[in-house]
Design an enzyme around this catalytic site. Structure first.
Site, PDB file in Angstrom:
ATOM      1  N   HIS A   1       0.889  -1.151   0.075  1.00  0.00           N
ATOM      2  CA  HIS A   1       0.012   0.032   0.257  1.00  0.00           C
ATOM      3  C   HIS A   1       0.734   1.480   0.033  1.00  0.00           C
ATOM      4  O   HIS A   1       0.321   2.320  -0.303  1.00  0.00           O
ATOM      5  CB  HIS A   1      -1.111  -0.080   1.401  1.00  0.00           C
ATOM      6  CG  HIS A   1      -2.206   0.763   0.942  1.00  0.00           C
ATOM      7  ND1 HIS A   1      -2.524   1.557   0.075  1.00  0.00           N
ATOM      8  CD2 HIS A   1      -3.504   0.313   1.452  1.00  0.00           C
ATOM      9  CE1 HIS A   1      -3.777   2.033   0.018  1.00  0.00           C
ATOM     10  NE2 HIS A   1      -4.396   1.042   0.626  1.00  0.00           N
ATOM     11  N   ARG A   2       2.124   1.205   0.163  1.00  0.00           N
ATOM     12  CA  ARG A   2       2.926   2.353   0.035  1.00  0.00           C
ATOM     13  C   ARG A   2       3.175   2.593  -1.354  1.00  0.00           C
ATOM     14  O   ARG A   2       3.547   3.846  -1.673  1.00  0.00           O
ATOM     15  CB  ARG A   2       4.360   2.020   0.791  1.00  0.00           C
ATOM     16  CG  ARG A   2       4.456   1.528   2.216  1.00  0.00           C
ATOM     17  CD  ARG A   2       5.634   1.355   2.718  1.00  0.00           C
ATOM     18  NE  ARG A   2       6.182   0.017   2.203  1.00  0.00           N
ATOM     19  CZ  ARG A   2       7.342  -0.463   2.091  1.00  0.00           C
ATOM     20  NH1 ARG A   2       8.309  -0.209   3.008  1.00  0.00           N
ATOM     21  NH2 ARG A   2       7.842  -1.532   1.728  1.00  0.00           N
TER      22      ARG A   2
END
Length: 441
Positions: free
Chosen positions: A414-415
């Site tokens: 998700h980064r």
């Protein structure tokens, strides 16, 4: 004066390895490029070549599966020309006996014991000597364990490289303390961080043999690397998961037709080859997914490479199909078969399994219908592929028929990848596989 050959790092993640076979013996003369030894890394068995013209004076490490740390001396050599290359020269203080002698003298001058009070002021020269003792003889974790446990290190014989005191040396002394001293050591050890305490209490996870029998299985280098990297992944990479179901009827029909034609060329296209091609084209359609996280920045890769997990006896490895978007299904099939064969023989080169942003883990051939895969950094996503299952499906007019479906799950970092971006990516994969003729364009 003899010089030394050091045990090399032959892969990006290599910390230790095994010297499987020597190709030289004492007295042999070698030239640059001559084969010295075969070394097993955490990923493959590789050849180690000579870089200078020299004579082998003595072999310091025997052949076998025993682990050898990177930069450990493995052979003594003398150069044919009386000129020592700078990268091989060693300070005489680096010799084990001199290190031990210097460390002992420094330790005696400092009186480096637990009698020294916290906060006691030392002279500048004493501080410098203490720093040298710590640098030469004790690891940071061993030092902290000793300090928190009130343990003197002056009489500990280090078992690390060149007599360095390491964690197990301090723990061994703690075990020999009297009950009162042991209590002090245990109580003060509570001030360690949870991660340090976990490292210092490895024996606590072993079962009690009074209740059940067990067998200790030694860890291979590959298993250690897998455990370390994937533990770090699950604890540092924020995973999220997207799931889709693919209707496989068209791709199964197309594969049968292609293989009927390809059989004349001794080719056989697998479902996995279609998936590799579909994923590469989807990465190209969704370039935000072809990025990796690198400390405080993201790197967007310009080639669309696809890694494919290959199961081995002692773990797995992920060889990479480079520029898979530009290759035909036949080229992908042939290359994947060759990479998988070399992987199982541990003959892959580092550039064949390093890099990339994406990988595929396919357990469908083992009957697994769906699962969640763990991202292998620096990759930012991985696709888990399940088996093809026949299920009742509905046509547009509401009538039912028996159709083939396959479940896929995208694990994303998700980064790097947001939900909508990941949804677009997995949607592209589904579209390509449900319309396989688009993969032939």
């Amino acid at each position: 004066m003899p010089d030394r050959i050091l045990f090399p790092a032959l892969s990006p993640t290599m910390e230790k390895g095994s010297l499987i076979k020597w190709h030289v013996k004492a007295g042999d003369k070698v030239s640059p490029g001559d084969l010295l030894a075969e070394i097993e890394t955490d990923k493959a068995t590789m050849e180690f070549e000579a870089v200078d013209e020299a004579i082998i004076e003595k072999l310091l490490v025997t052949e076998g599966p025993e682990e050898v740390s990177v930069n450990t001396p493995i052979a003594e050599i003398s150069f044919v020309e009386d000129v020592e290359p700078s990268h091989q020269r060693r300070d005489s203080n680096d010799e084990p006996e001199n290190r031990e002698k210097n460390a002992k003298l420094i330790s005696e001058k400092l009186n480096f014991t637990s009698d020294q009070k916290d906060g006691e002021v030392l002279s500048d020269s004493a501080k410098q000597l203490e720093e040298k003792v710590n640098r030469l003889r004790i690891s940071p974790l061993a030092k902290k364990l000793a300090k928190n446990g009130g343990i003197s290190v002056s009489d500990i014989v280090g078992t690390g490289p060149y007599g360095r005191i390491i964690k197990k040396d301090v723990l061994k002394k703690i075990e020999k303390l009297s009950p009162s001293d042991e209590t002090v050591g245990i109580e003060s050890a509570k001030s360690l961080t949870s991660s340090e305490l976990e490292q210092s209490q490895t024996a606590a996870s072993e079962p009690d043999s009074a209740y059940r029998e067990y067998e200790v299985i030694p860890l291979t280098r590959m298993r250690k690397v897998i455990a370390k990297r994937l533990s770090e992944s699950k604890s540092t990479v924020p995973h999220f998961y997207l799931r889709r179901t693919i209707i496989m009827d068209k791709i199964l029909d197309n594969r049968a037709q292609i293989n009927e034609f390809a059989s004349k060329r001794e080719l056989k296209i697998s479902i996995n080859d279609f998936i590799i091609k579909a994923c590469a084209k989807s990465l190209k359609d969704n370039p935000k997914c072809n990025c990796i996280w690198s400390n405080d920045k993201m790197l967007k890769l310009n080639s669309f490479d696809v890694g494919v997990a290959v199961a081995l006896d002692d773990g797995l490895i992920t060889p990479i199909i480079r520029n898979a978007d530009k290759k035909t299904l036949g080229e992908i099939s042939a290359e994947m078969k060759a990479l998988a064969e070399r992987a199982r023989k541990k003959k892959l080169q580092p550039d064949e399994y390093s890099g990339g942003s994406f990988a595929i883990s396919n357990l469908g051939m083992m009957g697994v219908e769906n699962f969640d895969a763990v991202i292998n950094p620096p990759n930012s996503s991985i696709l888990a592929v399940g088996s093809t299952v026949v299920r009742p499906l509905a046509r547009d007019d509401g009538t039912l028929y028996a159709g083939s479906t396959m479940s896929i799950t995208l694990s994303a970092d998700h980064r790097v990848i947001d939900g909508a971006v990941g949804a677009s990516f997995i949607g592209s994969i589904v579209n390509y596989l449900e319309n396989p003729m688009s993969l032939l364009l």
